[in-house]
Write a protein that holds these residues in place. Structure first.
Motif, PDB file in Angstrom:
ATOM      1  N   SER A   1       0.848  -1.196   0.000  1.00 24.87           N
ATOM      2  CA  SER A   1       0.000   0.000   0.000  1.00 24.87           C
ATOM      3  C   SER A   1       0.880   1.241   0.000  1.00 24.87           C
ATOM      4  CB  SER A   1      -0.917   0.036   1.231  1.00 24.87           C
ATOM      5  OG  SER A   1      -0.176   0.354   2.395  1.00 24.87           O
ATOM      6  N   MET A   2       0.309   2.343  -0.378  1.00 21.87           N
ATOM      7  CA  MET A   2       0.964   3.629  -0.217  1.00 21.87           C
ATOM      8  C   MET A   2      -0.093   4.715  -0.092  1.00 21.87           C
ATOM      9  SD  MET A   2       2.503   4.476  -4.030  1.00 21.87           S
ATOM     10  CE  MET A   2       2.851   6.203  -3.650  1.00 21.87           C
ATOM     11  N   THR A   3       0.238   5.739   0.668  1.00 25.40           N
ATOM     12  CA  THR A   3      -0.639   6.897   0.769  1.00 25.40           C
ATOM     13  C   THR A   3      -0.426   7.771  -0.458  1.00 25.40           C
ATOM     14  OG1 THR A   3       1.001   8.325   1.850  1.00 25.40           O
ATOM     15  CG2 THR A   3      -0.315   6.877   3.282  1.00 25.40           C
ATOM     16  N   GLU A   4      -1.208   8.794  -0.592  1.00 26.28           N
ATOM     17  CA  GLU A   4      -0.906   9.803  -1.594  1.00 26.28           C
ATOM     18  C   GLU A   4       0.400  10.483  -1.209  1.00 26.28           C
ATOM     19  OE1 GLU A   4      -4.058  12.605  -2.018  1.00 26.28           O
ATOM     20  OE2 GLU A   4      -5.562  11.100  -2.499  1.00 26.28           O
ATOM     21  N   PHE A   5       1.242  10.736  -2.203  1.00 23.61           N
ATOM     22  CA  PHE A   5       2.459  11.509  -1.991  1.00 23.61           C
ATOM     23  C   PHE A   5       2.171  12.962  -2.374  1.00 23.61           C
ATOM     24  CE2 PHE A   5       6.012   8.077  -2.552  1.00 23.61           C
ATOM     25  CZ  PHE A   5       5.470   7.358  -1.491  1.00 23.61           C
ATOM     26  N   GLY A   6       2.776  13.888  -1.661  1.00 20.30           N
ATOM     27  CA  GLY A   6       2.583  15.300  -1.972  1.00 20.30           C
ATOM     28  C   GLY A   6       2.655  16.133  -0.721  1.00 20.30           C
ATOM     29  N   VAL A   7       1.947  17.245  -0.709  1.00 18.96           N
ATOM     30  CA  VAL A   7       1.856  18.100   0.478  1.00 18.96           C
ATOM     31  C   VAL A   7       0.684  17.586   1.299  1.00 18.96           C
ATOM     32  CG1 VAL A   7       1.578  20.447   1.337  1.00 18.96           C
ATOM     33  CG2 VAL A   7       2.768  20.055  -0.834  1.00 18.96           C
ATOM     34  N   ARG A   8       0.986  16.918   2.402  1.00 19.80           N
ATOM     35  CA  ARG A   8      -0.033  16.252   3.202  1.00 19.80           C
ATOM     36  C   ARG A   8      -0.159  16.906   4.576  1.00 19.80           C
ATOM     37  NH1 ARG A   8      -1.422  11.277   2.040  1.00 19.80           N
ATOM     38  NH2 ARG A   8      -3.250  11.994   3.200  1.00 19.80           N
ATOM     39  N   LYS A   9      -1.400  17.060   5.037  1.00 22.69           N
ATOM     40  CA  LYS A   9      -1.638  17.667   6.345  1.00 22.69           C
ATOM     41  C   LYS A   9      -1.315  16.737   7.517  1.00 22.69           C
ATOM     42  CE  LYS A   9      -5.122  21.054   4.969  1.00 22.69           C
ATOM     43  NZ  LYS A   9      -6.513  21.533   5.156  1.00 22.69           N
ATOM     44  N   PRO A  10      -1.615  15.426   7.428  1.00 22.35           N
ATOM     45  CA  PRO A  10      -1.356  14.547   8.572  1.00 22.35           C
ATOM     46  C   PRO A  10       0.119  14.541   8.980  1.00 22.35           C
ATOM     47  CG  PRO A  10      -2.744  13.446   6.959  1.00 22.35           C
ATOM     48  CD  PRO A  10      -2.235  14.694   6.309  1.00 22.35           C
ATOM     49  N   ARG A  11       0.367  14.313  10.269  1.00 21.64           N
ATOM     50  CA  ARG A  11       1.723  14.163  10.759  1.00 21.64           C
ATOM     51  C   ARG A  11       2.294  12.827  10.265  1.00 21.64           C
ATOM     52  NH1 ARG A  11       4.028  18.633  12.485  1.00 21.64           N
ATOM     53  NH2 ARG A  11       5.320  17.478  13.990  1.00 21.64           N
ATOM     54  N   LEU A  12       3.601  12.693  10.363  1.00 18.44           N
ATOM     55  CA  LEU A  12       4.250  11.489   9.860  1.00 18.44           C
ATOM     56  C   LEU A  12       3.699  10.235  10.522  1.00 18.44           C
ATOM     57  CD1 LEU A  12       6.366   9.997   8.213  1.00 18.44           C
ATOM     58  CD2 LEU A  12       8.068  10.581   9.964  1.00 18.44           C
ATOM     59  N   ARG A  13       3.498  10.277  11.811  1.00 19.50           N
ATOM     60  CA  ARG A  13       3.009   9.096  12.523  1.00 19.50           C
ATOM     61  C   ARG A  13       1.680   8.612  11.945  1.00 19.50           C
ATOM     62  NH1 ARG A  13       2.378   8.654  19.137  1.00 19.50           N
ATOM     63  NH2 ARG A  13       1.103   6.742  19.174  1.00 19.50           N
TER      64      ARG A  13
END
Length: 381
Positions: free
Chosen positions: A9-21
């Motif tokens: 799996s992978m999240t969207e890559f880019g400018v993301r609001k969630p923290r790294l954790r």
């Protein structure tokens, strides 16, 4: 013992609001869901990230273990600059191949976009030798120096580098998780601002946030879980010289060459057997240098493959069907993991509009500018 990848799996890559954790937990949970595995069945957890270089957070792997509900699974972090993802693959694969673990989860990620471009670039360039760094040698500047040397030495047209960017942006358009999902033209690439002559803006990958994950299992366990898995045919790494002026040839990536040779030996295959390749194109010039170090092209000729369309998605050897770091993005700890996610999806026919006909794929994850490299070869089951 034969090792398989049973989930990815992978999240969207880019400018993301969630923290790294949160990004890490999202990728890890989705990977377990993809494999249909309960969290407490996982024996080992590996986390590939920068060791807090971008967010100044320590102990993330312990927190991630709890966030994912992995019980008392062994958990440890892997740091190897931008080759951390590949190093994580090697560690997770080895834990299963050795018989120590039946199920090992690897999660890689980084949160970078809260930093300015100069600050983030400076952190990346910390891998350079202190004496060279004092004289202005950074990773981007070295990329420019190497690109200039390559172009002049091998009579490669400047346009060939632009075509790498165009190709990878086109591939990223079909990747819903890519940082950039827009096409560019050769003229746009050639007229963009100069960053490190002769390299321009579109020759560089973006600074990104994101996470990716892989679940490794014994083949026996894989058969019990799913029909859709990929086999790990070979994984190998190598470390080159950190000191640039000690390298005998700026256009030769010795660590990549050695890692590839070891991976080919383990997989009992060679460059001619590859159907798809994911390369660490932090800069466009790196695609040429890696193609040559991997034995896919003779030194000084990789640019011709791009010119002739051989590395396009409909070419004889598609390169960076995911969009590569150039379009998909480059969250340091996630990049090498995401390369293998793309191979897994191609080999299990789950790549959607990016799907090609492939039975064998290779991912090459590079630390610094060839300071370290990890080559991973996956095969269709």
């Amino acid at each position: 013992m034969t090792v398989a990848v049973v989930g990815a799996s992978m999240t969207e890559f880019g400018v993301r609001k969630p923290r790294l954790r949160e990004l890490l937990a999202t990728a890890g949970a989705h990977c377990l869901d993809d494999a249909g595995v309960a969290p407490r069945a996982v024996d080992h957890l590996y986390l590939s990230e920068s060791g807090g270089a971008y967010e100044s957070k320590c102990g993330l792997v312990n927190a991630l273990k709890d966030d994912l509900g992995l019980g008392r699974a062994y958990a440890t972090g892997i740091e190897q600059t931008s080759a951390a993802g590949g190093a994580g693959i090697a560690a997770a694969w080895r834990s299963v191949a050795s018989g120590e673990s039946d199920l090992s989860l690897l999660v890689g990620g980084e949160k970078m976009t809260h930093l300015s471009t100069p600050v983030a670039s400076d952190v990346v360039s910390a891998i350079t030798h202190p004496a060279e760094y004092k004289h202005g040698v950074t990773i981007p500047s070295f990329a420019g120096l190497t690109a200039r040397h390559y172009i002049e030495r091998f009579d490669a047209p400047r346009e060939s580098l632009a075509r790498v960017a165009v190709k990878n942006h086109r591939n990223g358009l079909d990747n819903p998780n890519a940082h950039f999902q827009s096409e560019i033209t050769v003229d746009q690439a050639l007229s963009s601002p100069v960053i490190a002559d002769p390299l321009r803006l579109y020759d560089f990958c973006p600074i990104s946030d994101g996470s990716a994950a892989l679940l490794f299992a014994t083949e026996e366990r894989a058969r019990a879980l799913t029909d859709d898995y990929a086999l790990v045919a070979g994984v190998a790494g190598a470390t080159g010289s950190q000191v640039i002026h000690e390298r005998s040839d700026l256009t030769a990536m010795a660590a990549v060459e050695t890692a590839a040779e070891r991976a080919y030996d383990a997989a009992d295959c060679g460059p001619a057997d590859l159907d798809v390749v994911e390369l660490h194109d932090m800069f466009t010039i790196l695609e040429f240098l890696q193609l040559e170090a991997l034995g896919i092209a003779e030194q000084g000729t990789a640019w011709q493959l791009t010119r002739d369309g051989a590395t396009a998605r409909d070419g004889c050897l598609p390169v960076n069907t995911s969009g590569g770091l150039k379009s998909k993005g480059h969250p340091i700890g996630a990049s090498g993991v995401a390369q293998a996610v793309e191979l897994y999806e191609q080999l299990t026919d789950s790549a959607g509009p990016r799907q090609i006909d492939a039975d064998v794929g290779l991912a090459c994850n590079v630390g610094g500018f060839g300071n370290a490299a990890v080559a991973t070869i996956l095969e269709r089951r």
